[in-house]
Design an enzyme around this catalytic site. Structure first.
Site, short mmCIF file in Angstrom:
data_model
loop_
_atom_site.label_atom_id
_atom_site.label_comp_id
_atom_site.label_asym_id
_atom_site.label_seq_id
_atom_site.Cartn_x
_atom_site.Cartn_y
_atom_site.Cartn_z
CD GLN A 99 -4.97 -8.50 -2.20
OE1 GLN A 99 -4.85 -8.75 -3.40
NE2 GLN A 99 -4.35 -9.22 -1.28
NE ARG A 109 -4.01 -2.06 2.22
CZ ARG A 109 -4.05 -3.37 1.99
NH1 ARG A 109 -2.90 -4.06 1.89
NH2 ARG A 109 -5.20 -4.01 1.85
CG ASP A 125 -4.40 -13.69 4.16
OD1 ASP A 125 -4.98 -14.40 3.32
OD2 ASP A 125 -3.92 -12.57 3.88
#
Length: 407
Positions: free
Chosen positions: A145, A26, A287
């Site tokens: 994302q 990012r 995740d």
């Protein structure tokens, strides 16, 4: 190549964790959008970040981001607003990962993107130009994302962006991370209910140092839970982290692992009671699924993990991969509605000499390495996949007393 990993009887080690990939990628986009003269401090050295660094520094018009999903999504949005003609491609697996939702969204906001091969999938032909922006609706259960890619480019749009997320929003911490980092670079936002509004504006360059990766820390929590006598100091972690995966400290408490914040990091060890079963909604931290699923199975703790709908479109179909690999050790994991993984304790006859297939997925390799703490050793195919997020993983295991042999 395969790697056989042997666990020590006990382990006490200080581990310098890698920098956060999520923050690094990012910040690279925000640095580019702000035309920053500053180098990013403690930038991740993982594959995903390295390909973004190369793409942003390259004078080329064709970028191969290999298997880096974050880079594919962030660069698609970034190049859409950058004048010029660009081609964005990747690995064979990347060409199977859908990107239509992001492409459609950018085109509705004034972008022009074409598919170079198969409709809905990379590679992409991007005709960069100023984006109009405006109002947009997007399903809230898509990859965060996609959402972060749109948000970071929003200030560059002529009308800014008013993004309405419909239905249930997953991975909220990653969206919040993006907005917080944008604010550091001088762009504010308003998030009310399911609407995120960002006005047209200009990023200001600022010096920035990336914190360590809580996702990487999860594998050390797993090892602490499975090794009989282990204590790890994990350097660079922050208690006020922007990372949603910092929740791993809370999730491992009922698995017997305590967390104590010390100067410069955390100290973890197994010293508490262990729950009889585990039921957790991982909508905000998908995740962490592989780490928690493998840990619970090996500790014999029945579980039900929900909110995993995004696992099907990760580096591999992680739900199928977990079911297949754990069956090799005799654990019969089931899935429900493409969003739930659960285990009632049901077993089958394990394979005599099971070998872990990693499916070109870094998290499969790292989540299964601690199996050695229970079985004595484990063989992992294609161990190099850890380079995607944690290149020094095997060296760190060696420093903690694990032995390794190439096969």
């Amino acid at each position: 190549m395969s790697l056989q990993v042997f666990a020590p009887d006990k382990s006490v080690a200080r581990i310098m964790l890698p920098a956060s990939k999520s923050i690094s990628n990012r910040i690279l986009i925000l640095n580019a959008l702000s035309r920053s003269p500053y180098a990013v401090g403690n930038l991740s050295d993982c594959d995903d970040t390295c390909v973004m660094v190369e793409a942003l520094r390259s004078g080329s018009t064709c970028f191969d981001i290999h298997a880096a999903g974050t880079a594919m999504r962030f660069m698609t949005a970034f190049l859409s607003q950058k004048p010029g003609e660009w081609e964005l491609t990747g690995s064979a697996r990347m060409k199977q990962r859908p990107i239509r939702l992001l492409v459609d969204a950018l085109c509705l906001l004034g972008g022009r993107i074409e598919y170079a091969e198969n409709e809905g999938f990379p590679p992409l032909k991007i005709y960069g130009r100023p984006l109009t922006g405006g109002k947009l609706e997007l399903e809230g259960n898509v990859s965060s994302q996609y959402i972060s890619a749109l948000l970071m480019t929003a200030p560059c749009m002529q009308k800014g962006l008013e993004l309405t997320l419909t239905g249930r929003i997953i991975s909220k911490p990653y969206i919040a991370m993006t907005l917080r980092l944008m604010e550091i670079f001088g762009v504010g936002s308003r998030w009310s209910g399911n609407v995120i509004a960002i006005a047209p504006g200009t990023y200001r360059p600022v010096p920035f140092t990336v914190e360590s990766d809580w996702s990487a820390a999860s594998y050390w929590y797993e090892m602490a839970a499975l090794l009989p006598d282990a204590e790890f100091e994990l350097a660079g972690l922050q208690s006020d982290s922007t990372q949603g995966d910092a929740a791993i400290a809370d999730y491992f408490r009922p698995l017997g692992v305590s967390t104590r914040y010390v100067d410069g990091g955390v100290r973890i060890r197994r010293d508490g009671p262990v729950c009889r079963e585990m039921n957790v909604d991982l909508t905000d931290q998908p995740d962490l699924a592989q780490t928690l699923v493998v840990t619970c199975a090996l500790k014999g703790i029945p579980f039900r993990f929900t909110g995993l709908q995004s696992l099907r479109i990760k580096e591999t179909d992680r739900m199928a991969a977990l079911k297949t690999e754990l069956k090799k050790w005799g654990y019969l994991i089931t899935d429900v509605d493409d969003s739930v993984l659960q285990w009632s304790g049901e077993r089958c006859v394990p394979e005599t000499s099971p070998v872990v297939d990693t499916y070109d997925d870094h998290r499969m390799a790292m989540a299964f390495a601690p199996v050695s703490a229970v079985t004595g050793s484990v063989v992992i195919r294609h161990p190099e996949v850890v380079n995607k997020s944690y290149p020094s993983f095997w060296q760190h295991l060696a420093s903690a007393g694990f032995k390794m042999k190439e096969l």
